[in-house]
Design an enzyme around this catalytic site. Structure first.
Site, PDB file in Angstrom:
ATOM      1  N   PHE A   1       0.811  -1.225   0.000  1.00  0.00           N
ATOM      2  CA  PHE A   1       0.000   0.000   0.000  1.00  0.00           C
ATOM      3  C   PHE A   1       0.843   1.273   0.000  1.00  0.00           C
ATOM      4  O   PHE A   1       0.377   2.316   0.433  1.00  0.00           O
ATOM      5  CB  PHE A   1      -0.967   0.011   1.185  1.00  0.00           C
ATOM      6  CG  PHE A   1      -1.767  -1.251   1.344  1.00  0.00           C
ATOM      7  CD1 PHE A   1      -2.645  -1.651   0.345  1.00  0.00           C
ATOM      8  CD2 PHE A   1      -1.645  -2.047   2.472  1.00  0.00           C
ATOM      9  CE1 PHE A   1      -3.371  -2.826   0.481  1.00  0.00           C
ATOM     10  CE2 PHE A   1      -2.373  -3.216   2.604  1.00  0.00           C
ATOM     11  CZ  PHE A   1      -3.242  -3.606   1.608  1.00  0.00           C
TER      12      PHE A   1
ATOM     13  N   ILE B   1      -8.668  -5.471 -18.764  1.00  0.00           N
ATOM     14  CA  ILE B   1      -8.500  -6.129 -17.465  1.00  0.00           C
ATOM     15  C   ILE B   1      -7.800  -7.471 -17.698  1.00  0.00           C
ATOM     16  O   ILE B   1      -8.247  -8.298 -18.488  1.00  0.00           O
ATOM     17  CB  ILE B   1      -9.866  -6.330 -16.783  1.00  0.00           C
ATOM     18  CG1 ILE B   1     -10.520  -4.971 -16.510  1.00  0.00           C
ATOM     19  CG2 ILE B   1      -9.710  -7.147 -15.502  1.00  0.00           C
ATOM     20  CD1 ILE B   1      -9.720  -4.023 -15.642  1.00  0.00           C
TER      21      ILE B   1
ATOM     22  N   GLU C   1      -5.244   1.510  -7.135  1.00  0.00           N
ATOM     23  CA  GLU C   1      -5.536   2.704  -6.347  1.00  0.00           C
ATOM     24  C   GLU C   1      -6.865   3.336  -6.727  1.00  0.00           C
ATOM     25  O   GLU C   1      -7.464   4.067  -5.948  1.00  0.00           O
ATOM     26  CB  GLU C   1      -4.386   3.702  -6.517  1.00  0.00           C
ATOM     27  CG  GLU C   1      -3.083   3.073  -6.029  1.00  0.00           C
ATOM     28  CD  GLU C   1      -1.880   3.974  -6.103  1.00  0.00           C
ATOM     29  OE1 GLU C   1      -1.728   4.651  -7.127  1.00  0.00           O
ATOM     30  OE2 GLU C   1      -1.094   3.994  -5.147  1.00  0.00           O
TER      31      GLU C   1
END
Lengths: 316, 754
Positions: free
Chosen positions: B251, B637, B713
Site C-alpha cells: 500500500f 483487465i 488505487e
C-alpha cells in the site's frame, strides 16, 4: 514479556492457596486480555495459575428461576445457552456485542469481569498512567479522552471498564460467588465487585488477594423486556463508546465509568412514573465530562431512552 | 525511442486466442498462502538456526539520547547483542552512494543520538529466541533530553509554505471567475493521519553465504532495497542478493526499507548466523511512514445551469522535519472537471512527526474526500442531480493542458453505475427514507487516478519439458502479479497455465520497478509480453530452421502457438518436443518495455464512479454501509478476479477513511495515541454490506502494448466521498472532518433537531 512459571490448577481450593503462596501469581483462563498485556509488559506476573480447566464451566438452572454460571464457562457457551437466551436475552446480546467469535470462544466469564481498560494511555508504556504505573499521572485526563468516563472518575483516572457482559449482569442484579484463599465461599452483588478509581485506580476490584471468582448467579429475571444496545465506531469487534442494558425497570450503562454503572437515579425516576428521557436525564445530572467526551452525555440520553422504549416494546 | 503507435499492431495478448487474458484465474500462489506455507520474509527457512532481533523505539518525539544503560538488557538470559548509537557497527553516512547509479543511498540505523520522531528505532537487541530478545529490549534504559515537539498540524497551518520547487497552478483568473459566479461554494475539509496497517508488518531475514549477503525482506521495490542495503553496510551491490517473494500488503508503506533490514544484516554479519528482525504491530504505526493529515479548501463557482466557471483546491499538509514528501491532494482535480478559471496548489509544514509518505492512491484518496463532497454540496445548491452536475462539467480535453484524453469513460461509468445501482430511487431531499431505526441515504462520487508506465525488463525461458519460466525482479504485494504474469506467458506461448512458472521478487532477476502507483501490472506485464514475443520469434526460427521439424522451411512469422503446439497451418509439433530435440538446454530471451517518447501527449487516467447506500442511526450517530457499487474504466483487465479484488479492496479503504480510520496525535508527547488494530479501526467484515465492482470493457492503446491500466488505487479514489455524501442524503448532516464517527455526526443530528 517477562519469564514466568505456570501451573494448571487441579481444584479451586489449591488454586487459591497457590495464588497467595506464590509471589506475583495471577489466575489465567482464556488469557485473551492478560496475554496481550503481558506481551507489552503492562502485566508482569511471575506465576500463572491456569483455572480455565477447573470443573466450574457449567450453566445450571436454579429452582427459583435463576441461573448459576460457572466462572470458567466461555463467553460463547453463555451467550448460546438456551436458558440464557430464553430468560436473560440481554446477557446473550451483551456478550455477542463484545470481542470477536474467536475471543468469545476462549474468554471465560470470570476473566471477562476481570479484563482491564482499553484506555490508550494504559496501553502505551511510554505514557503516564496511574493504573499501570501508580503515581505517574493520568495521560488521558488532559489528553485524547474521547472515550473517557463520565461517571465516578477521579483526577487520577478517567478510564472505563470495557466489558459488555458485565453491564448486562449489572442490570440483572447478578451475584458473584468466590472462593477466598482461606477456603471460604463468598457471595456479593456484582455492583460490589468493581471499584471506582479514586486515588488508587490500579486496584480495580474489591476481591482480596488470591480470591477466585467461581460463579455468577442470576436471580430470576425481572418482569419486563430486556435489551442491550452498544454504540461503536464500527459494526463489530470494537470497544463501545457507550452501552446500555435494560432488564424491565433495571438499567445499567457501559463504557461510561470505571465499572459497570447501574443507573439507580434513572431507575428511581422510572419507578415514580418519569418518562425514559426524563429518567436518564436525572441520571446524567451526575455526569461530568472532559471536553472530548462531552458527546457521551447526549449519546447516553438518547441511547437509553431508545433502549427503554425498545425493552418496553419487547416486554409488552 | 518508441511511439505509442508502435503499440498498435496486434499481439498475442490482444488476440487472446486461448481466452486467458481477462479470465478470473485463481491466484498462482493462492494455495501457498491459504495453507500458510508461503514463506514471507520472516518465515524464510534459514541455512542454520537464526537469532532474533527486536528493535526499541524512542519514547520522545524530538531531542537527544543522553543516557544509555544496557547492562540489564545484556544480562538478560539468551541475549546476544545490544546495540544503540554508541556501539552499533559503522555504516556509511546517510545518503552515501559509492556506486553513482545506485537507486538508493545509505540509510544507517542507530545513526546518532538524535531523535526526530516518536518510535524511531534507537536500540536493537538480538537474542537466541524472539522471547529473549523481547525481554532484553524491555530492559534497555535510555534517558533523553527532550525538546518540545512541534506536532500540532492544525495549529501550525500558518507555518506552511509551498513545497520546494512547486508553485500554485492558475489557469485563467480564478478570483474573478469565482467572484462573478452566481453560485458559489467555499468549504474546508480535514483528513487525519492514516496508517497502512498491512497484514504483514515489515520484516527481514538476513544471512551471509560465502561473503554474499542474502536478504529476504518485505518491500515493494527490489532494486532500491538491494542498493540501499549494499551502500549502508558498505559492500558491492552485487554482493547483496535481496529477495521479497511474498508480501503481505504494501500500500505504499513498503515502498522503502526500514531499519529492520539494515539491522538484520549488521547483526547477521556480527554473529555469523542468520538474523530475523521484524516490526511489531505497535511499532508499525510510528516506525513506518503514514498518510499525512490534510486541510483542504475547495472553492467552486458555477453558473445556474451547473457549468463551473471557477474551481480551486488548496491543500495544507505535513511531513517529517527532515523530509520533503508532499501529499498532493489537489493534483487529481486538475484533470477532472472543466472550468475556465482554475487554481490549485499545496502548502507543506514540517513537523516532529514520523515520516509522511505514499499510501494507496496518494493524493486522490485524501483529495476526493473534499472535492467530491463539494460537488455534492454544489449540486444541492443548484438543485441538480449530482450525477448530472458531473456530466455537465465533463471536459472535452484535459482541462489543465488541453491534451487529448487517451481514453476517458467517466461519463459512461457515471451513467451505468446510476442505472445498476438504482440511483433514480434516491430522494434529493435528505432525511426522508427510513428502514426500521435507520435513516437511509444514497451518495455518489467520481473516481480518477493517473496511469503510468515505467521501464522494465523480463526474461522468458522455455525448457525441454515445454515449461515456460517467467523471471522478473518484480513484486506481488497481494495484488496478483504472479497470476497475471503467468496468464500473459501462457497466452503468449500458447501453453496451459500449468506449464508456466513465475519467479519474481529477486534482485538477480531482470529488473522491474516493483509495485506502486498502480503501475505494476501495466509495467511488468508489458515487459513480459515483450519477452514472450521475443521467445516466440526464437522458437519460430528454431522450428523453421530445424530439418527434423514439420515446420522446417516455413516462414517464422507464420508460426502460431496454441495448445502447447507450434504450427504453420496444419503442420505442427509439440513445443516440448521441438525444444527437447532442437534446444535441449532450453531457450532464454529477454524483453523490455520503455515509456513511449510521445506518451505524455495524451492525458492518461483511469476513471470510475462510486455509488453507496448507508444507514444512519439518528439516535446514536452510527453509520453502516448497506450497499456499494463501483463502476470502473481502467483499460483491458488482465484478470477479472484479482482486478475486482483490488477495486473492492480500494472501496473498502474508502469506507474506512470515511467512517473509522485515523491516527490521533497527542501534541504533548508528539505521538500517535492509537497504536494497534484494536484502536486504529479498519473496516471489518460486518462493516461491508453488499459490495460490487464492475469493470467496463476498455482498451487504451496509448497506455502500453497491452492496453491495460492500473486498478490498485482507483477503487480507493472517491469511495469515501460517496459514503459521506450518502450520510448527508440519509440525515442531512455534513461532517467535513474525517472520519465521520458517531460523536461528530451526533452533534449535527442534534443541531438538526433529530
Amino acid at each position: 514479556m517477562r519469564p514466568f512459571t505456570y501451573e494448571r490448577a487441579t481444584d479451586a481450593q489449591s488454586a487459591v492457596r497457590a495464588a497467595v503462596e506464590t509471589p506475583g501469581a495471577r489466575f489465567i483462563a482464556g488469557g485473551t486480555n492478560l496475554l496481550d498485556l503481558m506481551k507489552l509488559e503492562i502485566e508482569q506476573p511471575q506465576h500463572l495459575i491456569d483455572v480455565g480447566r477447573l470443573p466450574m464451566a457449567g450453566i445450571e438452572s436454579l429452582a427459583d428461576g435463576g441461573l448459576r454460571i460457572g466462572g470458567a464457562a466461555t463467553n460463547t457457551a453463555v451467550a448460546s445457552d438456551p436458558a440464557v437466551r430464553a430468560r436473560f436475552p440481554v446477557l446473550s446480546e451483551a456478550i455477542v456485542a463484545g470481542g470477536s467469535p474467536q475471543l468469545r470462544n476462549k474468554a471465560s466469564v470470570a476473566g471477562n469481569l476481570m479484563q482491564r481498560t482499553r484506555c490508550a494511555y494504559f496501553y502505551d508504556t511510554a505514557k503516564p498512567c496511574n493504573k499501570r504505573a501508580p503515581g505517574s499521572g493520568c495521560g488521558a485526563l488532559e489528553g485524547l479522552n474521547r472515550n473517557a468516563a463520565i461517571f465516578g472518575a477521579s483526577h487520577a483516572c478517567v478510564a472505563t471498564h470495557p466489558s459488555d457482559m458485565a453491564v448486562a449482569l449489572a442490570a440483572l442484579d447478578a451475584r458473584i460467588e468466590t472462593l477466598t484463599p482461606s477456603g471460604e465461599s463468598r457471595s456479593f452483588t456484582i455492583l460490589d465487585l468493581h471499584r471506582l478509581p479514586g486515588e488508587t485506580p490500579q486496584i480495580e476490584t474489591h476481591l482480596i488477594a488470591g480470591e477466585l471468582i467461581t460463579a455468577v448467579v442470576l436471580p430470576p429475571p425481572p418482569p419486563g423486556g430486556q435489551v442491550y444496545r452498544k454504540v461503536r465506531d464500527r459494526a463489530s469487534y470494537a470497544g463501545g463508546l457507550a452501552s446500555v442494558a435494560v432488564a424491565g425497570g433495571q438499567v445499567a450503562l457501559g463504557m461510561v465509568a470505571h465499572k459497570p454503572w447501574r443507573a439507580a437515579e434513572a431507575e428511581g425516576a422510572l419507578a415514580s412514573g418519569a418518562s425514559p428521557a426524563e429518567a436518564i436525564a436525572r441520571e446524567l445530572d451526575g455526569a461530568s465530562t472532559l471536553g472530548r467526551n462531552d458527546f457521551k452525555v447526549p449519546l447516553v440520553a438518547r441511547l437509553v431512552a431508545a433502549a427503554i422504549g425498545e425493552a418496553n416494546g419487547r416486554g409488552a | 525511442m518508441s511511439s505509442v503507435h508502435d503499440w498498435t499492431p496486434t499481439n498475442p495478448v490482444k488476440e487472446n486466442r486461448s481466452g486467458l487474458i481477462g479470465k478470473p484465474v485463481d491466484r498462482y500462489e493462492g494455495p501457498l498462502k491459504v495453507t500458510g506455507t508461503a514463506p514471507y520474509a520472516y518465515e524464510v527457512q534459514t541455512p542454520s538456526p537464526p537469532a532474533y532481533g527486536v528493535m526499541v523505539g524512542a519514547t520522545i518525539a524530538t531531542g537527544r539520547i543522553t543516557g544509555v544503560d544496557i547492562a540489564e538488557a545484556e544480562a538478560t538470559a539468551g541475549v546476544l547483542i545490544v546495540w544503540t548509537h554508541l556501539n552499533a557497527p559503522t555504516q556509511a553516512p546517510r545518503g552515501t552512494k559509492v556506486h553513482p547509479r545506485s537507486s538508493a543511498g545509505s540509510k544507517p540505523a542507530l545513526e546518532n543520538d538524535r531523535v526526530t520522531y516518536f518510535g524511531q528505532p534507537v536500540a536493537l537487541v538480538v537474542g537466541e529466541t524472539l522471547e529473549a530478545a523481547t525481554a532484553g529490549a524491555h530492559r534497555v534504559k535510555l534517558t533523553y533530553a527532550e525538546d518540545h515537539p512541534d506536532v500540532d498540524f492544525r495549529a501550525r497551518l500558518d507555518a506552511a509554505v509551498s513545497p520546494v520547487g512547486e508553485e500554485d497552478v492558475e489557469i485563467g483568473n480564478f478570483a474573478r471567475g469565482f467572484t462573478e459566479s452566481p453560485v458559489q461554494l467555499d468549504q474546508t475539509w480535514h483528513t487525519p493521519i492514516q496508517n497502512h496497517c498491512q497484514m504483514e508488518p515489515c520484516a527481514s531475514t538476513v544471512w551471509f553465504e560465502g561473503g554474499k549477503c542474502v536478504a529476504h525482506t518485505s518491500v515493494q521495490m527490489v532494486k532500491p532495497a538491494q542498493h540501499g542495503l549494499a551502500e549502508t553496510i558498505g559492500i558491492p551491490r552485487d554482493d547483496v542478493h535481496l529477495m521479497t517473494r511474498y508480501i503481505g500488503g504494501g500500500f505504499g508503506g513498503k515502498g522503502q526499507t526500514y531499519d529492520d533490514l539494515v539491522l538484520a544484516a549488521l547483526a547477521a554479519r556480527a554473529l555469523g548466523r542468520p538474523v530475523k528482525v521484524a516490526f511489531t504491530r505497535q511499532q508499525m504505526m510510528h516506525g513506518t511512514i503514514h498518510r499525512p493529515a490534510t486541510v483542504m479548501r475547495v472553492r467552486l463557482g458555477a453558473e445556474k445551469d451547473g457549468r463551473l466557471n471557477a474551481m480551486s483546491m488548496m491543500t495544507w499538509t505535513h511531513c517529517h522535519r527532515d523530509g520533503n514528501f508532499t501529499e498532493h491532494a489537489s493534483n487529481f482535480s486538475r484533470a477532472l472537471y472543466a472550468a475556465p478559471n482554475r487554481l490549485t496548489g499545496h502548502r507543506l509544514v514540517k513537523l516532529d512527526l514520523p515520516g509522511a509518505g505514499p499510501m494507496r492512491a496518494p493524493g486522490e484518496a485524501s483529495g476526493t474526500l473534499s472535492l467530491e463532497c463539494a460537488m455534492d454540496e454544489l449540486a444541492e445548491q443548484l438543485g441538480l442531480d449530482p450525477v448530472e452536475l458531473r456530466i455537465r462539467n465533463e471536459p472535452p480535453t484535459d482541462p489543465e493542458n488541453g491534451r487529448p484524453f487517451s481514453m476517458r469513460q467517466l461519463v459512461r461509468c457515471l451513467r451505468e453505475g446510476a442505472q445498476m445501482f438504482g440511483w433514480d430511487r434516491r430522494l434529493p431531499t435528505p432525511g426522508l427514507v427510513r428502514d426500521g431505526r435507520w435513516l437511509v441515504g444514497m451518495g455518489m462520487a467520481a473516481a480518477i487516478r493517473g496511469n503510468f508506465l515505467l521501464p522494465a525488463k523480463c526474461s522468458f525461458t522455455v525448457d525441454a519439458d515445454g515449461v515456460i519460466t517467467v523471471k522478473q525482479g518484480m513484486t506481488d504485494i497481494g495484488t496478483g502479479t504472479y497470476t497475471v504474469l503467468a496468464q500473459i506467458a501462457a497466452e503468449t506461448l500458447g501453453v496451459p497455465l500449468g506449464q508456466v512458472r513465475v519467479e519474481i521478487g529477486d534482485s538477480e532477476l531482470p529488473p522491474a520497478p516493483g509495485s506502486g502507483g498502480q503501475f505494476g501490472a501495466a509495467t511488468a506485464g508489458s515487459a513480459a509480453l515483450a519477452a514472450g514475443q521475443n521467445l516466440r520469434t526464437a522458437i519460430a526460427e528454431l522450428a523453421t530452421g530445424d530439418e527434423a521439424s514439420p515446420l522446417f522451411g516455413g516462414r517464422p512469422v507464420d508460426v502460431t502457438f496454441q495448445d502447447g503446439l507450434v504450427a504453420i497451418g496444419n503442420r505442427s509439433e509439440a513445443l516440448a518436443e521441438l525444444i527437447r530435440r532442437a534446444a535441449p538446454e532450453g531457450l532464454t530471451v529477454e524483453g523490455e518495455i520503455r515509456p513511449a517518447a510521445d506518451a505524455r501527449e495524451w492525458s492518461q487516467q483511469t476513471y470510475g464512479a462510486h455509488y453507496c447506500e448507508v444507514g444512519v442511526d439518528p439516535v446514536t450517530g452510527e453509520v453502516r454501509v448497506r450497499r456499494m457499487l463501483g463502476v470502473f474504466a481502467a483499460g483491458r483487465i488482465l484478470n477479472a478476479k484479482t482486478a475486482r479484488s483490488q477495486l473492492t479492496g480500494g472501496m473498502i479503504w474508502g469506507v474506512g477513511s470515511a467512517l473509522t480510520e485515523g491516527n490521533a496525535v497527542d501534541p504533548r508527547y508528539g505521538s500517535l495515541i492509537n497504536q494497534d488494530l484494536a484502536q486504529y479501526l479498519v473496516p471489518v467484515q460486518a462493516d461491508i454490506g453488499d459490495l460490487e465492482a464492475i469493470m467496463l470493457d476498455e482498451v487504451d492503446d496509448k497506455a502500453n502494448p497491452m492496453g491495460v491500466k492500473g486498478v490498485g488505487e482507483l477503487g480507493n479514489s472517491g469511495a469515501g466521498a460517496a459514503v459521506a455524501n450518502a450520510i448527508y442524503n440519509a440525515c442531512g448532516v455534513r461532517v467535513r472532518d474525517y472520519p465521520i464517527t458517531p460523536d461528530k455526526l451526533l452533534a449535527g443530528l442534534i443541531a438538526r433537531g433529530l
